[in-house]
Design a protein around this motif. Structure first.
Motif, PDB file in Angstrom:
ATOM      1  N   PRO A 171       0.826  -1.215   0.000  1.00 30.51           N
ATOM      2  CA  PRO A 171       0.000   0.000   0.000  1.00 30.51           C
ATOM      3  C   PRO A 171       0.861   1.266   0.000  1.00 30.51           C
ATOM      4  N   THR A 172       0.305   2.338  -0.504  1.00 26.10           N
ATOM      5  CA  THR A 172       1.061   3.599  -0.570  1.00 26.10           C
ATOM      6  C   THR A 172       1.266   4.223   0.795  1.00 26.10           C
ATOM      7  N   SER A 173       0.610   3.713   1.803  1.00 30.43           N
ATOM      8  CA  SER A 173       0.795   4.263   3.156  1.00 30.43           C
ATOM      9  C   SER A 173       2.116   3.823   3.773  1.00 30.43           C
ATOM     10  N   PHE A 182       8.510  -4.621 -10.715  1.00 31.87           N
ATOM     11  CA  PHE A 182       7.549  -5.441 -11.441  1.00 31.87           C
ATOM     12  C   PHE A 182       7.423  -5.004 -12.895  1.00 31.87           C
ATOM     13  N   ILE A 183       7.419  -3.702 -13.141  1.00 26.91           N
ATOM     14  CA  ILE A 183       7.340  -3.199 -14.519  1.00 26.91           C
ATOM     15  C   ILE A 183       8.584  -3.622 -15.300  1.00 26.91           C
ATOM     16  N   GLY A 184       9.737  -3.523 -14.677  1.00 29.53           N
ATOM     17  CA  GLY A 184      10.965  -3.970 -15.328  1.00 29.53           C
ATOM     18  C   GLY A 184      10.930  -5.453 -15.651  1.00 29.53           C
ATOM     19  N   ALA A 225       7.791   2.475  -0.934  1.00 36.19           N
ATOM     20  CA  ALA A 225       7.797   1.016  -1.075  1.00 36.19           C
ATOM     21  C   ALA A 225       6.970   0.610  -2.295  1.00 36.19           C
ATOM     22  N   ALA A 226       5.788   1.206  -2.451  1.00 36.50           N
ATOM     23  CA  ALA A 226       4.942   0.901  -3.605  1.00 36.50           C
ATOM     24  C   ALA A 226       5.633   1.317  -4.900  1.00 36.50           C
ATOM     25  N   PHE A 227       6.273   2.465  -4.880  1.00 39.19           N
ATOM     26  CA  PHE A 227       6.979   2.958  -6.063  1.00 39.19           C
ATOM     27  C   PHE A 227       8.101   2.002  -6.467  1.00 39.19           C
TER      28      PHE A 227
END
Length: 106
Positions: A10-12, A26-28, A18-20
């Motif tokens: 989560p972004t919190s 994952f995108i890589g 951490a999310a970033f």
């Protein structure tokens, strides 16, 4: 893909860092998998890697526009948004291609 990205924290947590970071990893990873699939696809069909790469990139950038135009057509009787989407995206791509061709010619 959705199952993989469900693992993004989560972004919190850590102010969103951490999310970033996990999202970038994952995108890589997804990009590497798609690249390998494209390479294998081209190899099986006997197509050069450059041609396969250009084709997969073109499909990856055009298909989202296609789906957005379809959604706009289904929601609007006159499909004005779809025409604007197609005209805008094609004019930008044409300009980028022309600039790329000029850069290669120099």
């Amino acid at each position: 893909w959705k199952l993989l990205f469900a693992l993004v924290p989560p972004t919190s947590y850590l102010g969103g860092w951490a999310a970033f970071g996990v999202s970038l990893l994952f995108i890589g990873g997804c990009t590497a998998v798609v690249g390998e699939v494209a390479k294998l696809f081209g190899c099986v069909l006997g197509i050069a890697d450059v041609i396969t790469a250009i084709t997969f990139v073109a499909m990856g950038t055009s298909l989202p526009d296609t789906f957005a135009s379809r959604a706009a057509c289904l929601q609007d009787d006159r499909a004005d948004a779809a025409v604007g989407n197609v005209t805008g995206s094609n004019s930008v791509r044409t300009r980028r291609a022309a600039e790329g061709g000029r850069a290669c010619a120099q």
